[in-house]
Design a protein around this motif. Structure first.
Motif: not given
Length: 347
Positions: A212-213, A273-276, A309-315, A332-333
């Motif tokens: 996640y970014a 940057w979340q995708f990256k 937002a789904r990627i950010a929620n991995l944190r 989730a990942y």
């Protein structure tokens, strides 16, 4: 008589404009608060026998070197009062913990910022700061943009930073991409719709990765006022870095409305940057990540923002210890990675 009146009006106008011009060129008045309620960072530790902390000495010197500001320093948040704020142009925080700032004072800070009468700069652990507040405006953690949620990148950890707005005055001194060693925070409560991210971790060049970014520096417009935050400043050597010292000076200039630079939120760029970060977490030989990202740029804004937002929620579910249950994170990942790859590889 008519000529006399014209002359007096012209003279008054000239004096008014001259006074304004002089005022615009005067150094900004900075109040630097480096109080620690809890963990104390080395740059804010004062000598036992008296004297100023490393960052306090540096702040005063940066003002003198740049001629941008004159700094007063304090380690007591109670000195921030509505009356004191009337003689301050920019507040700078390098703080930790629950500061003893009254509700009246914090309300006054926000009122003056929104009116464009006060700038705000946060350095490093300013995001590891919060206290109970239910008055008008926002609690501190929402005001500054996020709350400390761990620092996987501890002091001296190699990192790579990408500067996203190289023309923005408070980051223009850094290369577009550069390697560094610092303690870097990640955040809870971070809302991409409220800030413009100016620098971020680049996980293609950072050995310790996350899917996640992780923003490093951001700016926020609050009414007519401005807020700037950078995660840099943990390590004493950073305070000796001419680039960081210039960054502090330019951040004060920008928040003090002496320079221009957009703080318009960059939600779409933050999604990229979340995708990256997601793709860099487990790099795959032969996979064309550049092509995938290019296709994702053409996806609908609604999909991009929702997926980011789904990627950010991995944190918050990332396993931080070996004994942690990895199933929630792995599930989730893998799900969000699969969706990103399907969208990014379809033609």
């Amino acid at each position: 008589m008519h000529r006399l009146i014209v002359f007096l009006v012209a003279a008054t106008t000239f004096l008014t404009l001259s006074t304004a011009a002089i005022a615009a060129g005067e150094p900004l008045r900075v109040l630097y608060l480096d109080q620690s309620v809890g963990w104390r960072h080395e740059p804010v530790v004062r000598p036992r026998k008296g004297g100023l902390a490393l960052s306090e000495i540096a702040m005063i010197a940066i003002g003198q070197e740049s001629r941008a500001f004159v700094a007063e320093v304090t380690q007591d948040g109670r000195e921030i009062t509505p009356q004191r704020l009337a003689s301050v142009d920019v507040l700078v925080f390098y703080t930790t913990g629950a500061l003893p700032i009254s509700a009246e004072a914090w309300s006054a800070v926000q009122t003056r910022v929104a009116a464009g009468k006060l700038g705000f700069v946060g350095l490093h652990s300013a995001t590891d700061t919060n206290w109970t507040y239910d008055g008008p405006g926002e609690p501190y953690d929402r005001f500054i943009g996020g709350q400390f949620a761990g620092h996987p990148w501890t002091q001296g950890t190699p990192i790579r930073i990408e500067t996203l707005d190289p023309d923005f005055p408070a980051v223009s001194m850094w290369p577009v991409g550069f390697d560094y060693a610092e303690e870097i925070y990640q955040y809870s409560g971070f809302d991409p719709a409220r800030v413009r991210v100016l620098q971020t971790l680049d996980f293609t060049g950072t050995p310790l990765k996350r899917p996640y970014a992780v923003p490093v520096t951001w700016a926020r417009q609050i009414g007519k006022g401005r807020l700037f935050f950078t995660n840099l400043g943990h390590t004493p050597s950073t305070w000796d870095d001419p680039r960081f010292r210039r960054q502090v000076a330019e951040a004060i200039r920008w928040t003090g409305r002496r320079s221009s630079g957009s703080a318009k939120p960059d939600v779409s760029r933050q999604a990229t940057w979340q995708f990256k970060a997601l793709l860099a977490y487990e790099p795959v030989a032969g996979r064309d990540d550049a092509a995938i990202l290019a296709r994702l740029e053409r996806a609908s804004p609604a999909w991009r923002e929702a997926t980011a937002a789904r990627i950010a929620n991995l944190r918050p579910i990332y396993p931080t210890k070996p004994e942690n249950d990895r199933v929630p994170f792995d599930t989730a990942y893998r799900a969000v990675l699969a969706e990103v790859l399907i969208r990014g590889q379809s033609r």
